[in-house]
Design an enzyme around this catalytic site. Structure first.
Site, PDB file in Angstrom:
ATOM      1  N   GLY A 139       0.792  -1.230   0.000  1.00  0.00           N
ATOM      2  CA  GLY A 139       0.000   0.000   0.000  1.00  0.00           C
ATOM      3  C   GLY A 139       0.822   1.276   0.000  1.00  0.00           C
ATOM      4  O   GLY A 139       0.261   2.371  -0.136  1.00  0.00           O
ATOM      5  N   GLY A 141       5.291   2.926   0.294  1.00  0.00           N
ATOM      6  CA  GLY A 141       6.631   2.888   0.863  1.00  0.00           C
ATOM      7  C   GLY A 141       7.082   4.244   1.369  1.00  0.00           C
ATOM      8  O   GLY A 141       7.758   4.350   2.397  1.00  0.00           O
ATOM      9  N   ALA A 187       3.304   7.928  13.265  1.00  0.00           N
ATOM     10  CA  ALA A 187       4.696   7.577  13.537  1.00  0.00           C
ATOM     11  C   ALA A 187       4.899   7.010  14.942  1.00  0.00           C
ATOM     12  O   ALA A 187       5.842   6.253  15.171  1.00  0.00           O
ATOM     13  CB  ALA A 187       5.575   8.820  13.352  1.00  0.00           C
ATOM     14  N   HIS A 188       3.999   7.342  15.866  1.00  0.00           N
ATOM     15  CA  HIS A 188       4.241   6.937  17.260  1.00  0.00           C
ATOM     16  C   HIS A 188       3.753   5.529  17.582  1.00  0.00           C
ATOM     17  O   HIS A 188       3.878   5.091  18.726  1.00  0.00           O
ATOM     18  CB  HIS A 188       3.589   7.938  18.225  1.00  0.00           C
ATOM     19  N   TYR A 242      11.648   6.191  14.706  1.00  0.00           N
ATOM     20  CA  TYR A 242      12.915   6.929  14.821  1.00  0.00           C
ATOM     21  C   TYR A 242      14.090   6.045  14.414  1.00  0.00           C
ATOM     22  O   TYR A 242      15.054   6.516  13.810  1.00  0.00           O
ATOM     23  CB  TYR A 242      13.073   7.472  16.253  1.00  0.00           C
ATOM     24  N   GLU A 251      21.712   4.045   4.806  1.00  0.00           N
ATOM     25  CA  GLU A 251      21.272   3.452   3.539  1.00  0.00           C
ATOM     26  C   GLU A 251      21.456   4.460   2.398  1.00  0.00           C
ATOM     27  O   GLU A 251      21.916   4.120   1.315  1.00  0.00           O
ATOM     28  CB  GLU A 251      19.805   3.016   3.631  1.00  0.00           C
ATOM     29  N   ARG A 277      35.967   2.634 -31.089  1.00  0.00           N
ATOM     30  CA  ARG A 277      34.958   2.554 -32.156  1.00  0.00           C
ATOM     31  C   ARG A 277      35.169   3.672 -33.181  1.00  0.00           C
ATOM     32  O   ARG A 277      35.375   4.835 -32.808  1.00  0.00           O
ATOM     33  CB  ARG A 277      33.567   2.704 -31.532  1.00  0.00           C
ATOM     34  N   GLN A 345      24.143   5.985 -25.166  1.00  0.00           N
ATOM     35  CA  GLN A 345      24.124   6.743 -26.423  1.00  0.00           C
ATOM     36  C   GLN A 345      25.451   6.599 -27.175  1.00  0.00           C
ATOM     37  O   GLN A 345      25.474   6.385 -28.392  1.00  0.00           O
ATOM     38  CB  GLN A 345      23.847   8.226 -26.105  1.00  0.00           C
ATOM     39  N   GLU A 376      11.582  12.598  -4.710  1.00  0.00           N
ATOM     40  CA  GLU A 376      10.583  13.560  -4.212  1.00  0.00           C
ATOM     41  C   GLU A 376      10.597  13.606  -2.683  1.00  0.00           C
ATOM     42  O   GLU A 376      10.492  14.691  -2.089  1.00  0.00           O
ATOM     43  CB  GLU A 376       9.180  13.178  -4.720  1.00  0.00           C
TER      44      GLU A 376
HETATM   45  C1  LIG Z   1      14.349  -3.322  -6.367  1.00  0.00           C
HETATM   46  C2  LIG Z   1      13.796  -2.721  -5.107  1.00  0.00           C
HETATM   47  C3  LIG Z   1      14.367  -3.069  -3.884  1.00  0.00           C
HETATM   48  C4  LIG Z   1      13.834  -2.556  -2.702  1.00  0.00           C
HETATM   49  N1  LIG Z   1      14.314  -3.018  -1.502  1.00  0.00           N
HETATM   50  C5  LIG Z   1      13.649  -2.698  -0.357  1.00  0.00           C
HETATM   51  C6  LIG Z   1      13.991  -3.324   0.897  1.00  0.00           C
HETATM   52  O1  LIG Z   1      14.938  -4.114   0.986  1.00  0.00           O
HETATM   53  N2  LIG Z   1      13.253  -3.016   1.991  1.00  0.00           N
HETATM   54  C7  LIG Z   1      12.204  -2.135   1.944  1.00  0.00           C
HETATM   55  O2  LIG Z   1      11.577  -1.917   2.972  1.00  0.00           O
HETATM   56  N3  LIG Z   1      11.855  -1.520   0.776  1.00  0.00           N
HETATM   57  C8  LIG Z   1      12.542  -1.806  -0.361  1.00  0.00           C
HETATM   58  N4  LIG Z   1      12.182  -1.209  -1.551  1.00  0.00           N
HETATM   59  C9  LIG Z   1      11.058  -0.289  -1.570  1.00  0.00           C
HETATM   60  C10 LIG Z   1      11.423   1.176  -1.809  1.00  0.00           C
HETATM   61  O3  LIG Z   1      12.051   1.703  -0.681  1.00  0.00           O
HETATM   62  C11 LIG Z   1      10.112   1.874  -2.178  1.00  0.00           C
HETATM   63  O4  LIG Z   1       9.770   1.450  -3.481  1.00  0.00           O
HETATM   64  C12 LIG Z   1      10.226   3.380  -2.124  1.00  0.00           C
HETATM   65  O5  LIG Z   1      10.389   3.821  -0.799  1.00  0.00           O
HETATM   66  C13 LIG Z   1       8.963   4.070  -2.710  1.00  0.00           C
HETATM   67  O6  LIG Z   1       7.803   3.533  -2.174  1.00  0.00           O
HETATM   68  P1  LIG Z   1       6.634   3.056  -3.167  1.00  0.00           P
HETATM   69  O7  LIG Z   1       7.260   2.173  -4.192  1.00  0.00           O
HETATM   70  O8  LIG Z   1       5.551   2.472  -2.354  1.00  0.00           O
HETATM   71  O9  LIG Z   1       6.144   4.346  -3.894  1.00  0.00           O
HETATM   72  P2  LIG Z   1       5.035   5.385  -3.352  1.00  0.00           P
HETATM   73  O10 LIG Z   1       5.330   5.731  -1.946  1.00  0.00           O
HETATM   74  O11 LIG Z   1       3.696   4.856  -3.672  1.00  0.00           O
HETATM   75  O12 LIG Z   1       5.329   6.650  -4.284  1.00  0.00           O
HETATM   76  C14 LIG Z   1       4.921   6.681  -5.642  1.00  0.00           C
HETATM   77  C15 LIG Z   1       5.353   8.028  -6.245  1.00  0.00           C
HETATM   78  O13 LIG Z   1       4.750   9.092  -5.526  1.00  0.00           O
HETATM   79  C16 LIG Z   1       5.731   9.982  -5.055  1.00  0.00           C
HETATM   80  N5  LIG Z   1       5.353  10.529  -3.763  1.00  0.00           N
HETATM   81  C17 LIG Z   1       4.929   9.857  -2.664  1.00  0.00           C
HETATM   82  N6  LIG Z   1       4.730  10.700  -1.652  1.00  0.00           N
HETATM   83  C18 LIG Z   1       5.041  11.943  -2.099  1.00  0.00           C
HETATM   84  C19 LIG Z   1       5.064  13.243  -1.514  1.00  0.00           C
HETATM   85  N7  LIG Z   1       4.748  13.441  -0.228  1.00  0.00           N
HETATM   86  N8  LIG Z   1       5.427  14.278  -2.279  1.00  0.00           N
HETATM   87  C20 LIG Z   1       5.762  14.114  -3.583  1.00  0.00           C
HETATM   88  N9  LIG Z   1       5.777  12.908  -4.193  1.00  0.00           N
HETATM   89  C21 LIG Z   1       5.430  11.830  -3.446  1.00  0.00           C
HETATM   90  C22 LIG Z   1       6.989   9.141  -4.921  1.00  0.00           C
HETATM   91  O14 LIG Z   1       8.154   9.974  -4.936  1.00  0.00           O
HETATM   92  C23 LIG Z   1       6.868   8.253  -6.140  1.00  0.00           C
HETATM   93  O15 LIG Z   1       7.326   8.952  -7.268  1.00  0.00           O
HETATM   94  C24 LIG Z   1      12.747  -1.650  -2.759  1.00  0.00           C
HETATM   95  C25 LIG Z   1      12.224  -1.264  -3.985  1.00  0.00           C
HETATM   96  C26 LIG Z   1      12.708  -1.799  -5.146  1.00  0.00           C
HETATM   97  C27 LIG Z   1      12.063  -1.402  -6.448  1.00  0.00           C
END
Ligand SMILES: Cc1cc2nc3c(=O)[nH]c(=O)nc-3n(C[C@H](O)[C@H](O)[C@H](O)COP(=O)(O)OP(=O)(O)OC[C@H]3O[C@@H](n4cnc5c(N)ncnc54)[C@H](O)[C@@H]3O)c2cc1C
Length: 387
Positions: A139, A141, A187-188, A242, A251, A277, A345, A376
């Site tokens: 849902g 990240g 967060a809490h 936190y 990270e 090339r 390219q 973002e």
């Molecule tokens: C290959 C891969 C490995 C990963 N490994 C891990 C791992 O080991 N552990 C783990 O926990 N996670 C992992 N992740 C998850 C990664 O950290 C998340 O994909 C990332 O944090 C973004 O979350 P989301 O994909 O849910 O995107 P969303 O949070 O749904 O965001 C979608 C878009 O909306 C934008 N957006 C969201 N909120 C805002 C805002 N407030 N203002 C402006 N723009 C916004 C985002 O920047 C993005 O462009 C991995 C992801 C990938 C693809």
């Protein structure tokens, strides 16, 4: 502290002979144990599990960790040197997979009890167990404070229900450092639990198919009434947010190094190709437009790397760098975006073909501005400091 930093910065001596020794031993490991096989591992979508043990044997996994846990303590430049050499494998997936412990273990090392460190850190640094970090959910990240996987207290256990996704090393992890909701909204109400993969109710998806990072296995993980002992909670209940934010800093520093090296490797490959090339009877490097592209690539990579090093030195000196590390991540990723694009390219059609390093770097690079906090989200953090 500040004095120490300016001394270090003024002589630009981030790496000493001791760092060079580590760099050389990691290079030997990459040359002998990774490079001959990496193309096959990329195609297979994973590297052998045994590589963790081999990396532990030559002290790579434990760099930066306390000796009492089987590590080799040292400043952050040991880790940077090792990561840079591992990136010379040309596979972001390999580095992310082998390095998943570096996002899973630090909260345990910083906030765990001695007993937790003994159980959950030592065997991972020895290469006997695989650790992953599980924060992201299907849902969402970015909005960590809204995560939904619930852990309801029942005596001396938490009963965990929910799911995590995109978890690096998730298919093979023996333990995950998992963010769960133990309290109310926001967060809490968040805590960190170490959940072991053999816990009844814990299950894992097939490997998720990805654009890049092929050599790392990425999974969705499901919890169905998983009973996790309270003694597996890291830090105080409902203080997990936190710990997550603190963990993001290292990270992001690691992702800066990955982006800088992705750009460095793409630049080096493009520079060589431009010399070899020919088109219209002369090497590509004889065209001013190509030379200038290479100059821009070299300049951007060098500036980004120096910025990353400078911030790393400041963090080591105990200075708060939340704004700067967010800036560095965005800057490094914007450089690796541009440099990998231009490298493909310069390679022309070959740059789009499998088996050419720039093709893989281009794909692997795309993740860097998404993982560990998107571009973002970095900007949102920076804006809080500057406005
Ligand atoms: C290959 C891969 C490995 C990963 N490994 C891990 C791992 O080991 N552990 C783990 O926990 N996670 C992992 N992740 C998850 C990664 O950290 C998340 O994909 C990332 O944090 C973004 O979350 P989301 O994909 O849910 O995107 P969303 O949070 O749904 O965001 C979608 C878009 O909306 C934008 N957006 C969201 N909120 C805002 C805002 N407030 N203002 C402006 N723009 C916004 C985002 O920047 C993005 O462009 C991995 C992801 C990938 C693809």
């Amino acid at each position: 502290m500040a004095m120490e930093f300016s001394e270090k910065a003024s002589c630009q001596k981030y790496f000493t002979k001791a760092h060079d020794l580590v760099r050389r031993s990691v290079k030997e490991f990459v040359d002998g144990e990774i490079l001959p096989y990496i193309d096959d591992w990329e195609e297979a979508g994973e590297f052998p599990r045994d590589l963790y043990r081999k990396a532990a044997e030559v002290d790579i996994l434990g760099i930066g960790y306390p000796e009492s846990l089987g590590g080799t303590p040292g400043d952050t430049f040991f880790k940077i040197a090792a990561s840079e050499e591992l990136m010379r494998s040309g596979s972001g997936g390999l580095v992310a997979g082998l390095g998943s412990l570096d996002i899973a273990l630090p909260p345990i090392v910083r906030h765990g009890t001695d007993e937790q460190k003994e159980r959950f850190v030592k065997p991972v640094l020895a290469g006997e167990r695989i650790a992953a970090l599980a924060v992201t959910e299907p849902g969402g990240g970015s909005d960590v404070a809204s995560l939904k996987t619930e852990a309801i207290r029942d005596g001396d256990h938490y009963v965990v229900n929910g799911s995590k996704t995109f978890i690096t090393s998730g298919c093979r992890a023996d333990q995950i450092t998992c963010a769960v909701r133990t309290g109310g909204e926001g967060a809490h109400g968040i805590s960190f639990l170490v959940i072991e993969a053999d816990t009844p109710g814990y299950s894992v998806s097939d490997k998720l198919k990805k654009t890049g990072w092929w050599a790392s296995d990425t999974a969705e993980i499901f919890f169905d009434d998983c009973r996790v002992p309270v003694e597996n909670r890291i830090g105080a209940e409902n203080q997990g947010f936190y710990l997550i934010m603190e963990n993001f800093q290292s990270e992001r520093q690691f992702l800066c190094v990955m982006a800088n090296m992705t750009a460095q490797l793409a630049y080096e490959a493009a520079r060589q190709y431009a010399k070899d090339r020919e088109a219209f009877g002369k090497p590509l490097s004889a065209f001013q437009v190509t030379r200038h592209k290479l100059v821009d690539m070299a300049t951007q990579v060098e500036v980004s790397r120096e910025f990353t090093y400078r911030i790393a030195a400041k963090i080591d000196a105990g200075m708060d760098q939340i704004k700067e590390i967010s800036m560095a991540k965005n800057f490094a990723c914007s450089v690796s975006d541009r440099v990998t694009w231009e490298a493909v390219q310069i390679f022309g059609g070959y740059g789009y073909m499998r088996g050419y390093i720039v093709e893989r770097l281009f794909r692997d690079n795309r993740l860097l501005s998404i993982g560990g906090g998107t571009t973002e989200i970095m900007k949102e953090i920076i804006s809080k400091f500057i406005l």
